[in-house]
Design a protein around this motif. Structure first.
Motif, PDB file in Angstrom:
ATOM      1  N   ALA A 175       1.164  -1.292  -0.012  1.00  0.00           N
ATOM      2  CA  ALA A 175      -0.037  -0.530   0.061  1.00  0.00           C
ATOM      3  C   ALA A 175       0.636   1.769  -0.083  1.00  0.00           C
ATOM      4  N   GLY A 176       0.330   2.299  -0.177  1.00  0.00           N
ATOM      5  CA  GLY A 176       1.165   3.785  -0.848  1.00  0.00           C
ATOM      6  C   GLY A 176       1.978   3.928   1.105  1.00  0.00           C
ATOM      7  N   THR A 177       0.999   3.467   2.737  1.00  0.00           N
ATOM      8  CA  THR A 177       1.487   3.855   2.817  1.00  0.00           C
ATOM      9  C   THR A 177       3.280   3.612   3.421  1.00  0.00           C
ATOM     10  N   GLY A 178       2.448   2.102   2.883  1.00  0.00           N
ATOM     11  CA  GLY A 178       4.511   0.975   3.371  1.00  0.00           C
ATOM     12  C   GLY A 178       5.861   2.326   2.402  1.00  0.00           C
ATOM     13  N   MET A 179       5.196   2.843   0.890  1.00  0.00           N
ATOM     14  CA  MET A 179       5.857   3.443   0.225  1.00  0.00           C
ATOM     15  C   MET A 179       6.916   4.375   0.986  1.00  0.00           C
ATOM     16  N   MET A 180       6.029   5.219   1.991  1.00  0.00           N
ATOM     17  CA  MET A 180       5.684   6.486   2.826  1.00  0.00           C
ATOM     18  C   MET A 180       7.032   5.712   3.500  1.00  0.00           C
ATOM     19  N   GLU A 181       6.930   4.574   4.536  1.00  0.00           N
ATOM     20  CA  GLU A 181       8.166   3.963   5.551  1.00  0.00           C
ATOM     21  C   GLU A 181       8.735   4.018   4.474  1.00  0.00           C
ATOM     22  N   ASP A 184       0.812  14.312   8.332  1.00  0.00           N
ATOM     23  CA  ASP A 184       0.413  14.324   9.338  1.00  0.00           C
ATOM     24  C   ASP A 184       0.917  12.659   9.352  1.00  0.00           C
ATOM     25  N   ARG A 185       0.597  11.627   8.496  1.00  0.00           N
ATOM     26  CA  ARG A 185       1.176  10.594   8.820  1.00  0.00           C
ATOM     27  C   ARG A 185       2.973  10.157   8.882  1.00  0.00           C
ATOM     28  N   TYR A 186       3.509  11.356   7.884  1.00  0.00           N
ATOM     29  CA  TYR A 186       4.500  10.973   7.535  1.00  0.00           C
ATOM     30  C   TYR A 186       5.578  11.384   8.907  1.00  0.00           C
ATOM     31  N   ILE A 196       7.410  16.285   1.366  1.00  0.00           N
ATOM     32  CA  ILE A 196       6.308  17.175   1.564  1.00  0.00           C
ATOM     33  C   ILE A 196       5.664  15.904   0.561  1.00  0.00           C
ATOM     34  N   VAL A 197       4.184  16.344   0.915  1.00  0.00           N
ATOM     35  CA  VAL A 197       3.225  15.833   0.123  1.00  0.00           C
ATOM     36  C   VAL A 197       2.270  16.359  -0.951  1.00  0.00           C
ATOM     37  N   HIS A 198       2.935  15.906  -2.124  1.00  0.00           N
ATOM     38  CA  HIS A 198       2.737  16.597  -3.568  1.00  0.00           C
ATOM     39  C   HIS A 198       1.061  17.334  -3.151  1.00  0.00           C
ATOM     40  N   ASN A 199       0.495  15.839  -3.758  1.00  0.00           N
ATOM     41  CA  ASN A 199      -1.096  16.308  -3.638  1.00  0.00           C
ATOM     42  C   ASN A 199      -1.609  15.973  -2.093  1.00  0.00           C
ATOM     43  N   GLU A 200      -2.107  16.607  -1.411  1.00  0.00           N
ATOM     44  CA  GLU A 200      -2.775  16.476   0.002  1.00  0.00           C
ATOM     45  C   GLU A 200      -4.129  15.963  -0.380  1.00  0.00           C
ATOM     46  N   THR A 201      -4.683  14.350  -0.422  1.00  0.00           N
ATOM     47  CA  THR A 201      -5.758  14.211  -0.927  1.00  0.00           C
ATOM     48  C   THR A 201      -6.564  14.356   0.119  1.00  0.00           C
ATOM     49  N   SER A 202      -6.402  14.353   1.694  1.00  0.00           N
ATOM     50  CA  SER A 202      -6.767  14.834   2.613  1.00  0.00           C
ATOM     51  C   SER A 202      -7.316  16.519   2.147  1.00  0.00           C
ATOM     52  N   THR A 212       8.979  13.314  -2.014  1.00  0.00           N
ATOM     53  CA  THR A 212       8.123  13.473  -2.272  1.00  0.00           C
ATOM     54  C   THR A 212       6.836  12.130  -2.493  1.00  0.00           C
ATOM     55  N   ASP A 213       5.631  12.693  -1.652  1.00  0.00           N
ATOM     56  CA  ASP A 213       4.328  12.169  -1.843  1.00  0.00           C
ATOM     57  C   ASP A 213       3.942  11.928  -3.478  1.00  0.00           C
ATOM     58  N   THR A 214       3.769  11.444  -4.553  1.00  0.00           N
ATOM     59  CA  THR A 214       2.899  12.026  -5.600  1.00  0.00           C
ATOM     60  C   THR A 214       1.476  10.845  -5.698  1.00  0.00           C
ATOM     61  N   ASN A 215       1.164  10.705  -4.327  1.00  0.00           N
ATOM     62  CA  ASN A 215       0.006   9.270  -4.145  1.00  0.00           C
ATOM     63  C   ASN A 215      -0.630   9.859  -5.347  1.00  0.00           C
ATOM     64  N   SER A 216      -1.612  11.112  -5.014  1.00  0.00           N
ATOM     65  CA  SER A 216      -2.738  11.076  -5.721  1.00  0.00           C
ATOM     66  C   SER A 216      -2.334  12.202  -7.096  1.00  0.00           C
ATOM     67  N   SER A 217      -1.434  12.467  -7.389  1.00  0.00           N
ATOM     68  CA  SER A 217      -0.793  13.246  -8.728  1.00  0.00           C
ATOM     69  C   SER A 217       0.036  12.548  -9.743  1.00  0.00           C
ATOM     70  N   THR A 263       4.034   6.384  -5.080  1.00  0.00           N
ATOM     71  CA  THR A 263       3.264   6.141  -5.122  1.00  0.00           C
ATOM     72  C   THR A 263       2.577   5.609  -5.378  1.00  0.00           C
ATOM     73  N   THR A 264       1.116   5.729  -6.091  1.00  0.00           N
ATOM     74  CA  THR A 264       0.393   3.854  -5.877  1.00  0.00           C
ATOM     75  C   THR A 264       0.146   3.655  -7.070  1.00  0.00           C
ATOM     76  N   SER A 265      -0.487   2.501  -6.701  1.00  0.00           N
ATOM     77  CA  SER A 265      -1.225   1.976  -8.333  1.00  0.00           C
ATOM     78  C   SER A 265      -2.069   2.305  -8.558  1.00  0.00           C
ATOM     79  N   GLN A 266      -3.193   2.720  -7.182  1.00  0.00           N
ATOM     80  CA  GLN A 266      -4.717   2.673  -7.150  1.00  0.00           C
ATOM     81  C   GLN A 266      -5.847   4.366  -7.518  1.00  0.00           C
ATOM     82  N   LYS A 267      -4.244   5.605  -7.648  1.00  0.00           N
ATOM     83  CA  LYS A 267      -5.473   6.623  -7.658  1.00  0.00           C
ATOM     84  C   LYS A 267      -5.269   6.525  -9.510  1.00  0.00           C
ATOM     85  N   ALA A 268      -4.480   7.615  -9.502  1.00  0.00           N
ATOM     86  CA  ALA A 268      -4.121   8.709 -11.527  1.00  0.00           C
ATOM     87  C   ALA A 268      -3.686   7.518 -11.671  1.00  0.00           C
TER      88      ALA A 268
HETATM   89  N1  PLP Z   1      -0.404   9.425   0.766  1.00  0.00           N
HETATM   90  C1  PLP Z   1      -1.818  10.003   0.352  1.00  0.00           C
HETATM   91  C2  PLP Z   1      -1.327  11.409  -0.943  1.00  0.00           C
HETATM   92  C3  PLP Z   1      -2.574   9.255   0.013  1.00  0.00           C
HETATM   93  O1  PLP Z   1      -3.660   9.818  -0.641  1.00  0.00           O
HETATM   94  C4  PLP Z   1      -3.240   7.819   0.363  1.00  0.00           C
HETATM   95  C5  PLP Z   1      -4.159   7.471   0.408  1.00  0.00           C
HETATM   96  O2  PLP Z   1      -4.976   7.645   0.076  1.00  0.00           O
HETATM   97  C6  PLP Z   1      -1.484   7.215   1.222  1.00  0.00           C
HETATM   98  C7  PLP Z   1      -0.155   8.314   1.015  1.00  0.00           C
HETATM   99  C8  PLP Z   1      -1.535   6.236   1.809  1.00  0.00           C
HETATM  100  O3  PLP Z   1      -2.087   5.094   0.946  1.00  0.00           O
HETATM  101  P1  PLP Z   1      -2.494   4.044   1.211  1.00  0.00           P
HETATM  102  O4  PLP Z   1      -3.671   3.892   1.816  1.00  0.00           O
HETATM  103  O5  PLP Z   1      -2.230   3.461  -0.026  1.00  0.00           O
HETATM  104  O6  PLP Z   1      -1.373   3.824   2.494  1.00  0.00           O
END
Ligand code: PLP
Length: 368
Positions: free
Chosen positions: A67-73, A96-98, A140-146, A169-174, A192-197
């Protein structure tokens, strides 16, 4: 009676992969291949090359089944030893998760915190770098999904140019929906992760890793902090056409095709399509204020403030889902019960965006 509306699944990831991607995944589910065979090696290498093009990088790029959080870690684990200093910039749930992950890993965290949804001030980063000359990395998160907001990481990259600090940088949702120029902007680790853009099914991640990261690791005789996520292990395995641990083969196959779709359309066209969809969705701001200011509004996810109670928001989201066949998301963390978010990423069209906005309006009119 009106006919049943087409299902719109529009949370800010996971997305519903398009038919072409689902077919590719199915093919590998129906006719499995060995993850240690040559066919998988070819699939892995060609998919990696396509993803590098999308990430606009010539750096190394590794896929992990995670999952994306694994990539963050993994990003933090591979760049810093315990006790080393990292600047974490946060204006939302994932920023905040970082901070939480870096603390868990025993790293020294310099926090630059903003109200969730507020823009980042580059001056604050400049001052933090000056005050903490021993900083090893900045995240820094690029696209803050929250919050539905995009941070200006290009300017952060300029600020860090020539400095002895790794830029994560976290480009999970960009990436795949918003322009991210990994090499040009000097990003040392983009994750980044597979499941977004990137339009695939869930739970594979990417780390794009610069030469500076490898060099830094050599300089300080870095010792691995993780077995599963260690970059040296990933690099060795990739050279032989494998991932060290058993990968999700169908997800790699899905990515092969999802990347084709993005590249066939052309990166510029993909970014424009996302921007057009976002512009349409953002018009709902006449009814619900945006969480992030318009100057930083994201082209892949929009967050709106709900004006009623937590209960009335839950009812609204439920009605949208059940009666209007539209699934969108609520808020996370301290924004739970206060905001709602619409994902407009992946294979979204302007027509979809109009349809989504109309359903939201119509549903709101039935309850206000
Ligand atoms: N970083 C960002 C910007 C996210 O939007 C997300 C998930 O929505 C994550 C990290 C964490 O990804 P995951 O839920 O796959 O662990």
């Amino acid at each position: 009676m009106r006919k049943k509306l087409k299902r719109q699944f529009r949370i800010p990831g996971p997305v519903k992969p398009s038919l072409r991607v689902r077919r590719a995944i199915n093919r590998y589910l129906s006719n499995p291949i060995s993850h240690r065979g040559e066919e998988f090696g070819r699939l892995l290498w060609r998919t990696t090359e396509k993803l590098k093009t999308i990430c606009q990088t010539n750096n190394d790029l590794f896929m992990f089944t995670s999952a994306g959080t694994g990539m963050m870690e993994a990003a933090l684990l591979n760049c810093l030893m315990p006790g080393e200093k990292v600047i974490c910039v946060s204006n939302g749930f994932f920023g905040d998760r970082y901070i939480a992950i870096a603390k868990t890993l025993g790293q020294q965290v310099v926090e630059i915190n903003y109200e969730w949804g507020s823009p980042v001030n580059l001056e604050d980063i400049k001052l933090a770098i000056q005050a903490h000359q021993d900083t090893k990395a900045l995240i820094i998160v690029h696209n803050e999904t929250s919050i539905g907001g995009t941070n200006d990481i290009k300017s952060v990259g300029e600020l860090l140019k020539g400095k002895n600090i790794l830029f994560i940088t976290d480009t999970n949702s960009s990436i795949g929906g918003i322009d991210v120029r990994v090499d040009e902007w000097g990003i040392d680790i983009a994750l980044t992760t597979s499941q977004k853009a990137l339009m695939n099914q869930t739970a594979m991640g990417i780390l794009a890793v610069s030469g500076k990261v490898w060099w830094k690791r050599q300089q300080k005789n870095y010792s691995p902090r993780s077995y599963y996520f260690d970059l040296d292990n990933a690099k060795r395995s990739f050279a032989t056409g494998h991932t060290m641990m058993t990968p999700s083969v169908p997800t790699v196959a899905g990515w092969d095709v999802a990347a084709d779709m993005i590249l066939e359309e052309g990166l510029e066209n993909v970014f424009t399509r996302h921007q057009q969809a976002a512009d349409i969705i953002r018009r709902l701001a006449t009814d619900f204020p945006l969480v992030a200011p318009i100057e930083m509004a994201s082209n892949t996810v929009t967050a709106f403030r709900w004006q009623g109670t937590e209960k009335s928001l839950a009812d609204f989201l439920n009605k949208l889902d059940k009666k209007f066949n539209l699934k969108i998301a609520g808020g996370q963390g301290r924004f739970a019960g206060k905001i709602f978010r619409i994902g407009h990423l992946g294979d979204i069209t302007s027509e979809d965006a109009h349809d989504i906005a109309n359903r939201v309006k119509e549903c709101y009119n039935t309850i206000k």
